[in-house]
Scaffold this active site. Structure first.
Site, PDB file in Angstrom:
ATOM      1  CE  LYS A   9     -13.820  -1.943   0.081  1.00 61.06           C
ATOM      2  NZ  LYS A   9     -13.720  -1.608   1.498  1.00 61.06           N
ATOM      3  CE  LYS A  14      -6.426  -7.553  -1.947  1.00 58.45           C
ATOM      4  NZ  LYS A  14      -6.145  -7.081  -0.588  1.00 58.45           N
ATOM      5  CE  LYS A  36      -4.389  -1.673   1.624  1.00 61.15           C
ATOM      6  NZ  LYS A  36      -5.458  -1.633   2.617  1.00 61.15           N
TER       7      LYS A  36
HETATM    8  P1  TYM Z   1     -11.060  -4.637   4.013  1.00 61.73           P
HETATM    9  O1  TYM Z   1     -12.056  -3.560   4.225  1.00 61.73           O
HETATM   10  O2  TYM Z   1      -9.957  -4.417   3.040  1.00 61.73           O
HETATM   11  O3  TYM Z   1     -11.784  -5.948   3.543  1.00 61.73           O
HETATM   12  C1  TYM Z   1     -12.880  -6.456   4.286  1.00 61.73           C
HETATM   13  C2  TYM Z   1     -12.853  -7.972   4.230  1.00 61.73           C
HETATM   14  O4  TYM Z   1     -12.943  -8.403   2.871  1.00 61.73           O
HETATM   15  C3  TYM Z   1     -11.890  -9.324   2.605  1.00 61.73           C
HETATM   16  N1  TYM Z   1     -11.468  -9.159   1.209  1.00 61.73           N
HETATM   17  C4  TYM Z   1     -11.399 -10.159   0.326  1.00 61.73           C
HETATM   18  N2  TYM Z   1     -11.668 -11.463   0.439  1.00 61.73           N
HETATM   19  C5  TYM Z   1     -11.507 -12.231  -0.671  1.00 61.73           C
HETATM   20  N3  TYM Z   1     -11.077 -11.739  -1.870  1.00 61.73           N
HETATM   21  C6  TYM Z   1     -10.791 -10.425  -2.019  1.00 61.73           C
HETATM   22  N4  TYM Z   1     -10.397  -9.958  -3.183  1.00 61.73           N
HETATM   23  C7  TYM Z   1     -10.955  -9.580  -0.884  1.00 61.73           C
HETATM   24  N5  TYM Z   1     -10.768  -8.246  -0.681  1.00 61.73           N
HETATM   25  C8  TYM Z   1     -11.087  -8.014   0.603  1.00 61.73           C
HETATM   26  C9  TYM Z   1     -10.779  -8.936   3.567  1.00 61.73           C
HETATM   27  O5  TYM Z   1      -9.905 -10.024   3.784  1.00 61.73           O
HETATM   28  C10 TYM Z   1     -11.555  -8.559   4.803  1.00 61.73           C
HETATM   29  O6  TYM Z   1     -11.869  -9.708   5.578  1.00 61.73           O
HETATM   30  N6  TYM Z   1      -7.865  -4.865   7.786  1.00 61.73           N
HETATM   31  C11 TYM Z   1      -9.199  -5.238   7.394  1.00 61.73           C
HETATM   32  C12 TYM Z   1     -10.278  -4.601   8.257  1.00 61.73           C
HETATM   33  C13 TYM Z   1     -10.153  -4.814   9.729  1.00 61.73           C
HETATM   34  C14 TYM Z   1     -10.319  -6.038  10.435  1.00 61.73           C
HETATM   35  C15 TYM Z   1     -10.117  -5.726  11.815  1.00 61.73           C
HETATM   36  C16 TYM Z   1     -10.602  -7.334  10.039  1.00 61.73           C
HETATM   37  C17 TYM Z   1      -9.863  -3.850  10.654  1.00 61.73           C
HETATM   38  N7  TYM Z   1      -9.879  -4.404  11.889  1.00 61.73           N
HETATM   39  C18 TYM Z   1     -10.209  -6.691  12.793  1.00 61.73           C
HETATM   40  C19 TYM Z   1     -10.683  -8.314  11.042  1.00 61.73           C
HETATM   41  C20 TYM Z   1     -10.492  -7.988  12.387  1.00 61.73           C
HETATM   42  C21 TYM Z   1      -9.377  -4.821   5.968  1.00 61.73           C
HETATM   43  O7  TYM Z   1      -8.578  -4.172   5.405  1.00 61.73           O
HETATM   44  O8  TYM Z   1     -10.526  -5.125   5.428  1.00 61.73           O
END
Ligand code: TYM
Length: 357
Positions: free
Chosen positions: A222, A219, A131
């Site tokens: 967004k 991947k 990132k």
């Molecule tokens: P974020 O907002 O990027 O994504 C939310 C969830 O979606 C999953 N995800 C995917 N799964 C499969 N294929 C993809 N292409 C894909 N893109 C996103 C992510 O793995 C995630 O589960 N750091 C986390 C948010 C967070 C969090 C936490 C998660 C903050 N605190 C505590 C668990 C526990 C994140 O960036 O999510």
């Protein structure tokens, strides 16, 4: 949700609350445009845990600030995430849906855990490197310590299970290391029980990493410049059909074995999407389409996506039309989360010697 099993044992005189409850926590960033990867990799599994776990699902708006932040859109994006949780089937009467910034204990615990985690642990985080890109010096400090806030999110509620997509694996390993170090340094109980449960990641075997429709080696995300690379949860049927039709393929027929997919990322991605949507094992999807053209797979996939995603998107739109109702759900959720989080923080402050035992 209750703390009915609280105070089953204590560490250094601090009663440990909720330590034996199966509690799931996960978060989704309100960066706008939730996509199929978020749904199949995470949100649909949040729903599945509701009967077996107490669940807290969080709109992680503080995490969203680590990249470019627009104060004029964040509230609407937070409502979008809450709407997606509810439209997917999260029951907000039984479980807790809330926004991270409404519970200040997340940021407080994050600071304390920043003093527990080691710089060397953070410097290994691959997502920061991806990132931050080439100009690392200009990345926000928030982006660097992002995984520690994530650990705080999870540990604040003594969470035992964390449903996430595959890309969060390394962050979860860090959260586990932080829990262990905190327990070792400050809170190993005489009973052998730890203050913080070491949280278990729950990563699905199918669609744990949904890939871009334009490049099967990247991947689905967004932030991809190409809108055709992802299915957005509010896409209509025509848009979904068009994106699947345009999805990148290769010139061969579909194979009859998993090994052949190792060098065919687009075929692998589309077949694993089929397996996830049809609730089949990957081997069954491979067998079903063996020797067929991509056109047959795409037609089937398109129908399944339209059946699954369009009703979800319609319900999200209906919910998002009533901003006040979503804000009320988030406010109720935050009050419930704060009560649990503050109880943890009283214990943490005592364990750290910041307030008297
Ligand atoms: P974020 O907002 O990027 O994504 C939310 C969830 O979606 C999953 N995800 C995917 N799964 C499969 N294929 C993809 N292409 C894909 N893109 C996103 C992510 O793995 C995630 O589960 N750091 C986390 C948010 C967070 C969090 C936490 C998660 C903050 N605190 C505590 C668990 C526990 C994140 O960036 O999510």
């Amino acid at each position: 949700m209750s703390d009915s099993s609280s105070q089953q044992f204590s560490i250094k005189g601090v009663p440990i609350k909720g330590a034996h409850i199966k509690r799931a926590f996960s978060g989704v960033q309100p960066t706008g445009g939730l996509h199929l990867g978020n749904y199949l990799g995470a949100i649909q599994h949040f729903v599945a845990l509701q009967d077996s776990h107490e669940c807290l699902y969080c709109v992680v708006d503080l995490h969203a600030m680590t990249a470019a932040h627009d104060p004029t859109t964040i509230a609407a994006h937070s409502r979008e995430v809450a709407a997606a949780f509810i439209a997917a089937g999260i029951d907000t009467n039984k479980h807790i849906v809330f926004a991270q910034s409404h519970v200040p204990q997340h940021a407080e615990l994050a600071w304390m855990l920043e003093c527990v985690a080691r710089v060397g642990w953070l410097s290994r985080m691959t997502q920061f490197k991806e990132k931050a890109g080439k100009d690392r010096e200009r990345a926000s400090v928030g982006l660097y310590v992002y995984p520690i806030l994530m650990a705080a999110d999870i540990l604040l509620y003594h969470s035992t299970h964390v449903p996430v997509g595959d890309d969060q694996k390394q962050h979860l390993e860090l959260a586990r290391a932080i829990a262990q170090k905190f327990n070792n340094d400050y809170a190993t109980g005489a009973t052998g029980e730890d203050f913080f449960p070491v949280p278990e990641p729950l990563i699905q075997s199918r669609a744990a990493r949904v890939m871009s429709l334009r490049d099967g080696t990247k991947k689905m995300s967004k932030s991809d410049a190409s809108a055709a690379s992802r299915i957005v949860l509010t896409d209509d049927a025509d848009t979904i059909a068009r994106k699947i039709k345009k999805a990148k393929t290769d010139p061969d027929f579909l194979p009859d074995n998993a090994q052949a997919l190792e060098t065919r990322p687009e075929a692998h991605n589309l077949l694993s999407l089929h397996a996830a949507l049809a609730d089949m094992a990957m081997a069954q999807s491979i067998e079903h389409f063996a020797g067929q053209s991509f056109a047959a797979l795409k037609a089937d996939l398109s129908d399944r996506l339209i059946d699954r995603i369009c009703p979800l998107g319609d319900e999200m739109r209906r919910l998002m039309a009533d901003a006040a109702a979503l804000d009320a759900i988030l406010a109720t959720g935050a009050a419930r989360a704060r009560a649990i989080g503050e109880a943890t923080m009283v214990d943490v402050r005592r364990l750290l010697g910041l307030i008297g035992a």
